[in-house]
Write a protein that holds these residues in place. Structure first.
Motif, short mmCIF file in Angstrom:
data_model
loop_
_atom_site.label_atom_id
_atom_site.label_comp_id
_atom_site.label_asym_id
_atom_site.label_seq_id
_atom_site.Cartn_x
_atom_site.Cartn_y
_atom_site.Cartn_z
N LYS A 189 -3.06 0.46 -10.21
CA LYS A 189 -2.47 1.69 -9.68
C LYS A 189 -3.14 2.12 -8.38
O LYS A 189 -2.46 2.60 -7.46
CB LYS A 189 -2.56 2.81 -10.73
CG LYS A 189 -1.67 2.57 -11.93
CD LYS A 189 -1.58 3.78 -12.85
CE LYS A 189 -2.91 4.16 -13.43
NZ LYS A 189 -2.82 5.27 -14.40
N VAL A 190 -4.45 1.93 -8.28
CA VAL A 190 -5.12 2.19 -7.01
C VAL A 190 -4.51 1.32 -5.92
O VAL A 190 -4.24 1.77 -4.80
CB VAL A 190 -6.64 1.91 -7.13
CG1 VAL A 190 -7.31 1.96 -5.76
CG2 VAL A 190 -7.30 2.91 -8.07
N THR A 191 -4.26 0.06 -6.26
CA THR A 191 -3.68 -0.88 -5.29
C THR A 191 -2.28 -0.47 -4.89
O THR A 191 -1.95 -0.37 -3.69
CB THR A 191 -3.67 -2.29 -5.89
OG1 THR A 191 -5.01 -2.70 -6.17
CG2 THR A 191 -3.03 -3.27 -4.93
N LEU A 192 -1.43 -0.20 -5.87
CA LEU A 192 -0.02 0.07 -5.57
C LEU A 192 0.17 1.42 -4.90
O LEU A 192 1.16 1.62 -4.19
CB LEU A 192 0.80 -0.02 -6.85
CG LEU A 192 1.05 -1.46 -7.31
CD1 LEU A 192 1.65 -1.49 -8.70
CD2 LEU A 192 1.95 -2.19 -6.33
N ASP A 193 -0.74 2.35 -5.09
CA ASP A 193 -0.62 3.63 -4.39
C ASP A 193 -0.52 3.43 -2.88
O ASP A 193 0.13 4.21 -2.17
CB ASP A 193 -1.83 4.52 -4.71
CG ASP A 193 -1.74 5.20 -6.08
OD1 ASP A 193 -0.67 5.11 -6.71
OD2 ASP A 193 -2.75 5.79 -6.51
N GLY A 194 -1.17 2.37 -2.37
CA GLY A 194 -1.15 2.14 -0.94
C GLY A 194 0.15 1.54 -0.42
O GLY A 194 0.39 1.52 0.79
N TYR A 195 0.99 1.07 -1.32
CA TYR A 195 2.26 0.45 -0.91
C TYR A 195 3.40 1.46 -0.80
O TYR A 195 4.46 1.12 -0.28
CB TYR A 195 2.67 -0.63 -1.93
CG TYR A 195 1.93 -1.93 -1.81
CD1 TYR A 195 2.50 -3.03 -1.16
CD2 TYR A 195 0.67 -2.09 -2.35
CE1 TYR A 195 1.81 -4.23 -1.06
CE2 TYR A 195 -0.03 -3.29 -2.25
CZ TYR A 195 0.55 -4.35 -1.61
OH TYR A 195 -0.13 -5.54 -1.50
#
Length: 434
Positions: free
Chosen positions: A250-256
């Motif tokens: 979720k930390v990763t996908l927040d940036g997308y």
């Protein structure tokens, strides 16, 4: 929409990023595909019509210096990124329950091709048999469980276990048992590879990790499916795949899912081609699209609508829940990101480069390499360098929450969808009618 500050002035005035690449790679050349597409099938016509409407919406944002906004802000407890038990419940309710987009059709370009990929510790093997049909199965021999193929794409007429040479066809049927005379007779029908539900839509292969699932992919994609079909991804050519380790999924996908960070985090890369904090946003069930304004919109705004090239004005990113981003779908080169959780603190990202035309000449290969390398370096050195920093601070922030602004509707939709799966006890996508 509420007036927002100018993306141009915002950066010129000096928002600075604490993370900067030592030498930002130059943005590759982008060429529009949508303006050259002359297909007359229904999906292509729908896609081009919708693209023209989307350009008008983004042009309006440019004129008014606005962006798409949610009705209000959204807060998400930091604990939801930290709790290992919640991570397990999320992956059970989402990744182990919904159809996952695990491959692009062109990664399996013809009969007897495959893609092997590990998902949440499950070795998955996707194949295209000699008739061209797609299958998915557990990548483990039914004799003693050895992995048949290592992760990656390839061609093989038979799946042969490296341990004891049992062999299977591309549909997963057991075809050969080494030294069966001394081993003893093996009933073929009872020793096929364990099958997983799989289906192909709009150039994307979906796989369910639950062998008993009966997902209805048409219902799962809904009204987004015709737009995806209009991109004609199945006709593209797979050029390369690279992998990156990344933080919590979720930390990763927040940036997308937002363009708010373009000016500050990517001043010499993404912001060279995209405006910051200016986009249109749409949702289809759990899926969504963010559509940032591209810099040529500054000239196109004064042109008649029929003279605006959508591929030059807007850079839509189609995002399929729970973690597939398709960027550049209106262009000649397409960057696909597949983000999959690995543990509560780590995920893996596959970056898949697709081309409208195969790279044949040395110049074409160099251009494709530059495109893939630029994409890889920007994500690794700017996006993921920052999100690893986010993850490092989570423990110290436990007990607080993050706030997603009105100008971050994609984040709000993503987290709301996860909450919905957890709170409603959703265990599967819509099932096919019997």
């Amino acid at each position: 929409m509420v007036q927002t500050s100018s993306p141009e002035r915002e950066t010129d005035a000096g928002p600075t990023s604490s993370v900067s690449a030592p030498s930002a790679p130059s943005a590759p050349e982008y060429a529009s595909w949508i303006s050259r597409d002359r297909s007359t099938d229904a999906a292509s016509l729908t896609m081009r019509r919708e693209a023209a409407e989307l350009v008008e919406r983004v042009v309006a944002h440019y004129r008014d210096n606005t962006t798409h906004e949610a009705d209000g802000q959204w807060t998400e407890p930091v604990a939801h990124y930290l709790d290992a038990d919640r991570w397990q419940r999320e992956t059970d309710a989402v990744h182990r329950s919904v159809p996952l987009p695990l491959a692009m059709s062109c990664e399996l370009p013809g009969p007897n091709t495959y893609k092997a990929i590990d998902v949440l510790g499950i070795p998955v093997l996707i194949t295209r048999d000699r008739q061209g049909a797609v299958h998915a199965m557990i990548n483990a021999c039914r004799h003693r469980g050895a992995k048949l193929l290592e992760p990656g794409c390839g061609v093989s007429k038979r799946l042969i276990c490296p341990y004891h040479s049992w062999s299977y066809d591309l549909a997963g049927e057991l075809r050969g048992v080494y030294a069966e005379k001394t081993f003893g007779e093996v009933a073929r029908e009872g020793r096929s590879l364990v099958r997983l539900p799989a289906g192909e839509r709009a150039g994307i292969v979906f796989v369910s990790l639950d062998p008993a699932a009966e997902p209805d992919l048409d219902a799962w994609l809904g009204d987004l499916q015709p737009l995806l079909e209009g991109l004609r991804l199945a006709e593209c050519h797979h050029y390369s795949t690279s992998e990156l380790t990344s933080p919590n999924w979720k930390v990763t996908l927040d940036g997308y899912l937002e363009t708010y960070h373009f000016a500050s985090l990517h001043p010499k890369t993404v912001f060279e081609t995209n405006l910051s904090n200016m986009m249109a946003h749409d949702t289809w069930g759990p899926h969504q699209r963010i559509a940032p304004a591209l810099r040529p919109i500054a000239q196109a705004v004064d042109l008649p609508p029929d003279q605006r090239d959508p591929g030059d004005c807007v850079g839509p990113i189609y995002w399929l829940f729970p973690g597939l981003a398709i960027a550049g779908g209106w262009r000649q080169k397409i960057a696909v990101s597949l983000v999959l959780p690995r543990t509560a603190t780590e995920s893996v990202t596959q970056q898949i480069i697709l081309l409208r035309e195969p790279a044949v000449t040395e110049e074409e290969r160099r251009a494709a390499d530059r495109f893939g390398e630029w994409f890889h370096e920007v994500v690794r050195d700017e996006d993921y360098a920052t999100t690893y920093g986010v993850q490092q601070g989570l423990q110290a922030l436990d007990g607080t929450d993050f706030v997603f602004g009105r100008n971050e509707p994609g984040l709000q939709h993503f987290h709301r969808t996860i909450h919905r799966h957890l709170d409603s006890g959703a265990t599967a996508a819509p099932r096919a009618a019997r």
